[in-house]
Write an enzyme that holds these catalytic residues in place. Structure first.
Site, short mmCIF file in Angstrom:
data_model
loop_
_atom_site.label_atom_id
_atom_site.label_comp_id
_atom_site.label_asym_id
_atom_site.label_seq_id
_atom_site.Cartn_x
_atom_site.Cartn_y
_atom_site.Cartn_z
N SER A 210 -10.68 11.20 10.07
CA SER A 210 -10.57 10.06 9.17
C SER A 210 -9.27 9.97 8.41
O SER A 210 -8.89 8.88 7.98
CB SER A 210 -11.74 10.07 8.18
OG SER A 210 -11.75 11.26 7.42
N HIS B 66 -15.46 6.77 13.17
CA HIS B 66 -14.27 5.92 13.27
C HIS B 66 -13.90 5.57 14.71
O HIS B 66 -12.90 4.88 14.93
CB HIS B 66 -13.09 6.61 12.59
CG HIS B 66 -13.27 6.81 11.13
ND1 HIS B 66 -12.95 5.85 10.19
CD2 HIS B 66 -13.78 7.86 10.43
CE1 HIS B 66 -13.23 6.30 8.98
NE2 HIS B 66 -13.74 7.51 9.09
N LYS C 127 -18.27 0.59 9.55
CA LYS C 127 -16.85 0.56 9.88
C LYS C 127 -16.62 -0.53 10.94
O LYS C 127 -16.55 -1.70 10.61
CB LYS C 127 -16.40 1.95 10.30
CG LYS C 127 -16.53 2.93 9.12
CD LYS C 127 -16.16 4.33 9.46
CE LYS C 127 -16.19 5.24 8.23
NZ LYS C 127 -17.53 5.37 7.60
#
Length: 381
Positions: A172, A200, A230
């Protein structure tokens, strides 16, 4: 001394120490109209009218909240449909919804590991994975970042009956990607399970947007964690794996059992977002073009880039003072970037965490690059 005063002194001492280090964090309301290069809405789906409409309709149909935990009366048909869709998307037998990614990681590690378990974590894993291992009471070791030789050494020395290798999929703060093939091979070689938190990567990586584990089945990666807040633009998280794993989590994961279920409107919005991800690859393609353009232009300007090929693009500035000065300049130009300092990253590795989105335009990126170039030029005077 009154007990309350003792506690106030403790809080004051902690604050004084953090302020002495110049690491006190200040929360603020994001400015309306500011150009956002700090968030994780990688495909821009949080602002997609279809996702917004699905959430509004979901609230009308099912209510604003679930009202209870999944094991009481909070598990609705829309939750079931989303779990089935996520399982199919990731090529797993089952999926299980959690309220947040942090709760998912805590819940998985607490439910699977104990004092007789050995957990091996990448040194740069997310805090939720480190905290989950600590909560479990397992013996935990951290191997050098993306270093298969170090992991192999630690696995070979372990005498634990149950071993668990844990890694972020996309890291991240650095944006680099775990070597899933290497991790799967080493785990199988030592009869360990592999857990990947692809928060992610899901929606962004892979031919079908199924993340950095796309093409790896549950034999190679038995435990897959993904977040919905996300690339999918909503909120919550899930764990995907075979039926035995999911049933075990339903029974033993405390952060699943003892919390209210995800609001059904969020599940409805996520189903719509998932449909868009699967049917409209142009969002990923546009994002990929943005990443290439940003990196080419940033390199030409001499900006201190990381090695990421993902939407997370760190500018490695080193000192905390330099990072804060650059962040302040971006703020003056109504551009939001993440100023990341220790303890989130190691000492001497402060950076601006810039994140790209399919919603950005080339003009937006040029504006960002212009401010970064001005910061660099100001330092060279």
């Amino acid at each position: 001394m009154p007990v309350s005063e003792v506690w106030h002194q403790r809080l004051a001492a902690a604050r004084d120490e953090r302020e002495r280090q110049q690491r006190w964090r200040n929360r603020r309301v994001s400015a309306h109209g500011a150009l956002d290069f700090a968030g994780n809405d990688y495909l821009g789906l949080a602002q997609d009218p279809r996702v917004q409409a699905a959430q509004a309709e979901g609230a009308k149909r099912f209510g604003a909240g679930a009202g209870a935990s999944h094991l009481v009366s909070g598990h609705l048909g829309i939750h079931d449909a989303l779990e089935e869709a996520l399982a199919e998307w990731t090529g797993r037998e089952r999926a299980l919804l959690f309220s947040t990614g942090y709760m998912a990681n805590l819940g998985v590690l607490q439910a699977l590991a104990d004092s007789n378990t050995a957990i091996f974590q990448d040194r740069l894993n997310h805090a939720s994975l480190l905290d989950g291992a600590a909560l479990s009471g397992a013996r935990s070791r951290r191997y050098h970042h993306r270093d298969g030789y170090d992991l192999q050494r630690l696995l070979a020395r372990s005498t634990a009956t149950h071993q668990l290798v844990v890694s972020d999929g996309v890291f991240s703060m650095d944006g680099d990607i775990a070597d899933i093939n290497q991790l799967a091979h080493l785990s199988q070689q030592h009869d360990a399970w592999l857990m990947i938190d692809d928060a992610h990567g899901l929606g962004v990586l892979g031919e079908h947007g199924a993340g950095c584990v796309e093409g790896f089945d549950s034999h190679a990666v038995p435990i897959l964690v993904g977040t919905l807040g996300k690339a999918l633009g909503t909120a919550g998280a899930f764990v995907a794996g075979d039926a035995a794993l999911i049933e075990h989590l339903i029974q033993f994961s405390r952060s699943y059992v003892y919390t209210t279920a995800q609001p059904p409107a969020i599940a409805a919005a996520t189903l719509e977002a998932l449909t868009i991800v699967q049917r409209e690859p142009e969002h990923r393609q546009r994002l990929a073009r943005h990443i290439d353009y940003f990196r080419q232009q940033a390199a030409a300007l001499g900006l201190p880039l990381g090695h990421s090929q993902t939407p997370i693009q760190p500018l490695l500035l080193g000192s905390e003072q330099r990072t804060l000065a650059w962040a302040a300049t971006f703020d003056e130009h109504a551009i939001q970037v993440g100023a990341i300092r220790p303890p989130t990253v190691p000492n001497g590795e402060a950076r601006l965490r810039i994140t790209l989105s399919a919603r950005h335009t080339q003009s937006d990126i040029d504006r960002l690059l212009g401010v970064a170039a001005a910061c660099l030029q100001e330092e060279q005077r």
